[in-house]
Design an enzyme around this catalytic site. Structure first.
Site, PDB file in Angstrom:
ATOM      1  N   LEU A  43      44.381  50.201  52.888  1.00  0.00           N
ATOM      2  CA  LEU A  43      44.302  51.258  51.838  1.00  0.00           C
ATOM      3  C   LEU A  43      44.214  50.441  50.546  1.00  0.00           C
ATOM      4  O   LEU A  43      43.795  50.821  49.431  1.00  0.00           O
ATOM      5  CB  LEU A  43      45.657  51.895  51.797  1.00  0.00           C
ATOM      6  CG  LEU A  43      45.868  52.819  52.871  1.00  0.00           C
ATOM      7  CD1 LEU A  43      47.460  53.353  52.746  1.00  0.00           C
ATOM      8  CD2 LEU A  43      44.849  53.814  52.667  1.00  0.00           C
ATOM      9  N   GLY A  84      47.457  44.494  46.725  1.00  0.00           N
ATOM     10  CA  GLY A  84      48.257  44.495  45.214  1.00  0.00           C
ATOM     11  C   GLY A  84      49.134  43.196  45.263  1.00  0.00           C
ATOM     12  O   GLY A  84      49.017  42.114  46.119  1.00  0.00           O
ATOM     13  N   GLN A  85      49.985  43.006  44.339  1.00  0.00           N
ATOM     14  CA  GLN A  85      50.503  41.703  44.241  1.00  0.00           C
ATOM     15  C   GLN A  85      51.795  41.350  44.962  1.00  0.00           C
ATOM     16  O   GLN A  85      51.787  40.125  45.353  1.00  0.00           O
ATOM     17  CB  GLN A  85      51.263  41.897  42.753  1.00  0.00           C
ATOM     18  CG  GLN A  85      52.365  42.632  42.640  1.00  0.00           C
ATOM     19  CD  GLN A  85      52.809  43.355  41.398  1.00  0.00           C
ATOM     20  OE1 GLN A  85      52.132  42.705  40.454  1.00  0.00           O
ATOM     21  NE2 GLN A  85      53.861  43.767  41.310  1.00  0.00           N
ATOM     22  N   PHE A  86      51.941  42.333  45.923  1.00  0.00           N
ATOM     23  CA  PHE A  86      52.985  41.900  47.031  1.00  0.00           C
ATOM     24  C   PHE A  86      52.101  41.865  48.360  1.00  0.00           C
ATOM     25  O   PHE A  86      52.654  41.321  49.298  1.00  0.00           O
ATOM     26  CB  PHE A  86      53.884  43.071  47.387  1.00  0.00           C
ATOM     27  CG  PHE A  86      54.837  43.368  46.115  1.00  0.00           C
ATOM     28  CD1 PHE A  86      55.599  42.500  45.459  1.00  0.00           C
ATOM     29  CD2 PHE A  86      54.504  44.507  45.553  1.00  0.00           C
ATOM     30  CE1 PHE A  86      56.465  42.624  44.297  1.00  0.00           C
ATOM     31  CE2 PHE A  86      55.404  44.847  44.161  1.00  0.00           C
ATOM     32  CZ  PHE A  86      56.109  43.761  43.824  1.00  0.00           C
ATOM     33  N   GLY A  87      50.862  42.223  48.483  1.00  0.00           N
ATOM     34  CA  GLY A  87      50.299  41.879  49.526  1.00  0.00           C
ATOM     35  C   GLY A  87      49.343  43.145  50.112  1.00  0.00           C
ATOM     36  O   GLY A  87      48.887  43.990  49.088  1.00  0.00           O
ATOM     37  N   VAL A  88      48.813  43.212  51.186  1.00  0.00           N
ATOM     38  CA  VAL A  88      47.968  44.373  51.705  1.00  0.00           C
ATOM     39  C   VAL A  88      48.797  45.477  51.971  1.00  0.00           C
ATOM     40  O   VAL A  88      49.874  45.453  52.755  1.00  0.00           O
ATOM     41  CB  VAL A  88      46.974  43.742  53.018  1.00  0.00           C
ATOM     42  CG1 VAL A  88      46.205  44.953  53.743  1.00  0.00           C
ATOM     43  CG2 VAL A  88      46.514  42.523  52.705  1.00  0.00           C
ATOM     44  N   VAL A  89      48.062  46.717  51.869  1.00  0.00           N
ATOM     45  CA  VAL A  89      48.899  47.886  52.272  1.00  0.00           C
ATOM     46  C   VAL A  89      47.706  48.303  53.251  1.00  0.00           C
ATOM     47  O   VAL A  89      46.635  48.606  52.933  1.00  0.00           O
ATOM     48  CB  VAL A  89      49.148  48.833  50.896  1.00  0.00           C
ATOM     49  CG1 VAL A  89      49.649  50.327  51.207  1.00  0.00           C
ATOM     50  CG2 VAL A  89      49.679  48.031  49.950  1.00  0.00           C
ATOM     51  N   ASP A 149      59.232  48.535  36.902  1.00  0.00           N
ATOM     52  CA  ASP A 149      57.998  48.532  36.933  1.00  0.00           C
ATOM     53  C   ASP A 149      56.976  49.825  37.163  1.00  0.00           C
ATOM     54  O   ASP A 149      56.103  49.884  37.755  1.00  0.00           O
ATOM     55  CB  ASP A 149      57.401  47.553  38.120  1.00  0.00           C
ATOM     56  CG  ASP A 149      55.906  46.827  37.994  1.00  0.00           C
ATOM     57  OD1 ASP A 149      55.472  46.976  36.844  1.00  0.00           O
ATOM     58  OD2 ASP A 149      55.703  46.375  38.973  1.00  0.00           O
TER      59      ASP A 149
HETATM   60  P1  ADP Z   1      49.742  47.313  43.065  1.00  0.00           P
HETATM   61  O1  ADP Z   1      50.857  48.262  42.676  1.00  0.00           O
HETATM   62  O2  ADP Z   1      49.767  45.905  42.914  1.00  0.00           O
HETATM   63  O3  ADP Z   1      48.587  47.766  42.628  1.00  0.00           O
HETATM   64  P2  ADP Z   1      50.448  48.131  45.739  1.00  0.00           P
HETATM   65  O4  ADP Z   1      50.663  46.857  46.787  1.00  0.00           O
HETATM   66  O5  ADP Z   1      51.507  48.716  45.245  1.00  0.00           O
HETATM   67  O6  ADP Z   1      49.515  47.157  44.652  1.00  0.00           O
HETATM   68  O7  ADP Z   1      49.319  49.078  46.414  1.00  0.00           O
HETATM   69  C1  ADP Z   1      48.120  48.732  46.342  1.00  0.00           C
HETATM   70  C2  ADP Z   1      46.988  49.796  46.745  1.00  0.00           C
HETATM   71  O8  ADP Z   1      47.548  50.353  48.119  1.00  0.00           O
HETATM   72  C3  ADP Z   1      47.452  50.958  45.787  1.00  0.00           C
HETATM   73  O9  ADP Z   1      46.356  50.890  44.708  1.00  0.00           O
HETATM   74  C4  ADP Z   1      46.803  52.269  46.488  1.00  0.00           C
HETATM   75  O10 ADP Z   1      45.614  52.334  46.689  1.00  0.00           O
HETATM   76  C5  ADP Z   1      47.304  51.777  47.982  1.00  0.00           C
HETATM   77  N1  ADP Z   1      48.559  52.250  48.398  1.00  0.00           N
HETATM   78  C6  ADP Z   1      49.885  51.847  48.232  1.00  0.00           C
HETATM   79  N2  ADP Z   1      50.879  52.767  48.740  1.00  0.00           N
HETATM   80  C7  ADP Z   1      50.100  53.769  49.297  1.00  0.00           C
HETATM   81  C8  ADP Z   1      50.874  54.846  49.911  1.00  0.00           C
HETATM   82  N3  ADP Z   1      52.139  55.116  49.901  1.00  0.00           N
HETATM   83  N4  ADP Z   1      49.903  55.786  50.173  1.00  0.00           N
HETATM   84  C9  ADP Z   1      48.527  55.641  49.768  1.00  0.00           C
HETATM   85  N5  ADP Z   1      48.042  54.455  49.534  1.00  0.00           N
HETATM   86  C10 ADP Z   1      49.073  53.598  49.128  1.00  0.00           C
END
Ligand code: ADP
Ligand code: MG
Length: 618
Positions: A370, A373-378, A484
């Site tokens: 999806l 971000g800073q913590f890794g892949v989602v 945050d």
């Molecule tokens: P950051 O907050 O550093 O941008 P995250 O790790 O929180 O990064 O999320 C990265 C991306 O993953 C988000 O920009 C979003 O597009 C997707 N994402 C995160 N959590 C969800 C979720 N619960 N449902 C759908 N997409 C998500």
């Protein structure tokens, strides 16, 4: 035994918040934390607790004068676990004390204790008001201040007349002998766990066990099948009222109703909701494309005989009757009413397992990525048949043990505007954080990709801000600091619902690029001056960040302070006292709220609850 001042016996004591009993109608009532002490004769409340040494009595209620001890409709105050104590003053005036406990158990214990002590009062009433006075009316029955209490009490001295308070403590339960609790399903629910049962809208169930707050064991009254189902998918039959209708949106704001109806795009489509400006009054919101697509709002009026009407030629005793008549006859409205095709959206399922937050990775089916971000892949995933998002924590970015401990707390946080944490997989590395999946991704990307339709669409943008605010007001009540908050950390669901995510994660980051305010990843542009100066986080520093988030929303995803470098931003904010300019199409009243969030003195910033009220009073 500790005394209450005159060597009285202490039966129970704890901190709770109390609503001010402000007699002046024009000041907003506020809530203050007090140390409550219960003795056999009195309920006394103090500034400060026993240990603090500067305890000062603020007031007391004589238990012999108590008329009712009841809960309050949770929707009237933006607070959970509120209960009320009605008593008569020396002038024989009826007074209501509203108190918010910290948890449901805490509230039920206080109710139980108080009821035992007042059970033999001759003045005990068999009716009470389930709401509060707003304007000059009771929110529950719309009657004026002096009108007789409208709701039958849920208990009497050893003679239950209705339901006990929600989930009373086990010993209170046997003493009050609850009648059986029958609930009606408001939404369909497909069983996720093997111990679950499916719910179909309108089916009736008997509640067998409600000791867990969000998962009740129920029996289908038609089929006799038993199992667990989420308690937020049902409502007690006795108090279901308008909630049984798909067209009733309860406390939804005007903005929410407009977004809902614009999405349905059907001529004559309507919803009914509680008026936000006039409590006790209902509003009909109606979509029509006649001249151009728009939503109009009508107060449903009441005549002197208590009949509801929208135009003088159709009057009915109940709102459903009135709606039914207008489905066949526009009579003064621009079109005939047509109920929405897709009703209210089902709420989030409160986590798949009752109280199990460790998820077996074998039960997860990982799907597409999806984002990262800073913590890794989602990644998108399925936990049995439930859509989830799985955040795979980059190794070394988190103090893992602290985080896992906190995750237990976070699974208990539940609000329609918070991304629901379902659990963690912490047995293997990387750690997975499993949350609710929101189809439209991050709010920041959403704003940027839809800026052409959103810019200047102020109702929709304000609705987004309000939704974030509701989630934050809940965190504030739970004394949970986000640290945050920003548009990138909010997510957008399939129906435009906005939820706050990533709460509490920031605290466990070990990466010093992030943790120090000098670090490159630290969210400087969202940080309040006291955070930049002293790393002093609080709900009020969250309010500052919320102001910046409002700015992001009303500029449709622009970067705050443009291309300015972090060091320049610190200089502008900390030394020069600059704030962000008004976004181009942002209304003045909205910008004024942002400015209040950016007060340099944290205590002067409004609380999230205040911001909700400011918007509702507009
Ligand atoms: P950051 O907050 O550093 O941008 P995250 O790790 O929180 O990064 O999320 C990265 C991306 O993953 C988000 O920009 C979003 O597009 C997707 N994402 C995160 N959590 C969800 C979720 N619960 N449902 C759908 N997409 C998500
Ligand atoms: Mg995020």
């Amino acid at each position: 035994m500790a005394g209450t001042g005159k060597n009285e016996e202490v039966l129970k004591e704890s901190f709770m918040t109390k609503r001010s009993q402000n007699k002046r109608a024009f000041t907003h009532p506020n809530w203050k934390e007090r140390w409550f002490v219960l003795s056999p004769e009195n309920l006394i409340y103090y500034d400060g607790d026993k240990q603090s040494g500067r305890r000062k009595e603020r007031g007391r209620v004589k238990l012999s004068e108590v008329v009712a001890v009841e809960c309050v409709d949770t929707e009237v105050f933006h607070r959970d676990w509120v209960f009320q104590l009605c008593y008569s003053s020396e002038e024989n005036e009826q007074i209501v004390l509203y108190i918010a406990a910290a948890t449901s158990q805490e509230r039920d214990q206080w109710l139980d204790h108080l009821r035992r002590l007042v059970a033999q009062n001759p003045c005990l009433s068999d009716h009470y008001h389930n709401g509060c006075i707003k304007g000059n009316q009771w929110t529950c029955c719309k009657g004026g201040k002096e009108v007789a209490a409208c709701t039958r009490v849920t208990w009497t001295n050893n003679n239950p007349v209705g339901q006990p308070t929600p989930s009373p403590t086990p010993d209170a339960r046997s003493e009050m002998m609850p009648q059986r609790k029958v609930v009606v399903a408001l939404y369909d629910y497909n069983a996720i766990d093997p111990g679950d049962i499916p719910l179909r809208k309108h089916e009736e169930f008997e509640v067998i066990e409600d000791t867990q707050e969000y998962w009740w064991k129920m029996k289908n009254l038609q089929t006799g099948v038993e199992g667990f189902a989420p308690s937020n998918y049902v409502r007690e039959k006795e108090t279901i009222g308008l909630h049984q209708y798909d067209w009733y949106l309860g406390d939804a704001t005007r903005q929410r109703a407009e977004v809902f109806l614009m999405q349905q795009e059907r001529e004559g489509c309507f919803v009914v909701r509680n008026s936000t400006t006039n409590s006790g009054i209902y509003t009909l919101s109606l979509f029509s494309k006649r001249s151009h697509p728009q939503v109009k709002h009508y107060h449903i009026k009441k005549d002197s005989e208590g009949n509801y009407y929208l135009s003088h030629n159709i009057k009915c005793q109940t709102i459903p009757d009135l709606i039914f008549r207008h489905q066949h006859n526009p009579a003064g409205l621009p079109v005939r009413l047509r109920p929405p095709t897709h009703g209210r959206h089902a709420p989030t399922i409160p986590g798949p397992h009752p109280d199990k937050w460790e998820i077996d990775p074998n039960e997860l089916n990982l799907l597409e990525e999806l984002g990262s971000g800073q913590f890794g892949v989602v990644r998108h995933g399925k936990l049995r048949n439930l859509d989830v998002a799985v955040k795979m924590m980059k190794e070394g970015t988190m103090s893992e043990n602290d985080f896992i401990e906190e995750a237990q707390v976070m699974t208990k946080l539940r609000h329609p505007n918070l991304v629901q944490l379902y659990g963690v997989c912490s047995m293997y590395r990387p750690i997975y954080i499993v949350t609710e999946y929101l189809k439209n991704g991050s709010l920041l990307n959403y704003l940027r990709s839809k800026d052409k339709v959103l810019i200047n669409n102020n109702e929709v943008l304000l609705d987004m801000c309000l939704q974030v605010c509701e989630g934050m007001a809940y965190l504030e009540r739970q004394k949970f600091i986000h640290r945050d908050l920003a548009a990138r950390n909010c997510l957008v669901g399939a129906h435009g619902e906005i939820k706050v995510g990533d709460f509490g994660l920031a605290r466990h980051v070990v990466d010093d690029e992030y943790t120090g305010s000098g670090g490159a990843k630290f969210p400087i542009k969202w940080a309040a001056p006291e955070v930049l100066n002293f790393m002093r986080f609080s709900s009020k520093s969250d309010v500052w960040a919320y102001g910046v988030l409002m700015w992001e929303v009303f500029s449709c995803g622009k970067m705050p302070y443009g291309k300015a470098k972090n060091t320049e931003v610190v200089e502008m904010v900390v030394q020069k006292g600059c704030v962000l300019d008004k976004p181009r199409f942002c209304p003045d009243n909205v910008y004024n709220v942002m400015r209040r969030c950016w007060d340099r003195t944290p205590e002067m910033r409004p609380a999230f609850n205040d911001i909700i009220r400011i918007f509702q009073d507009e």
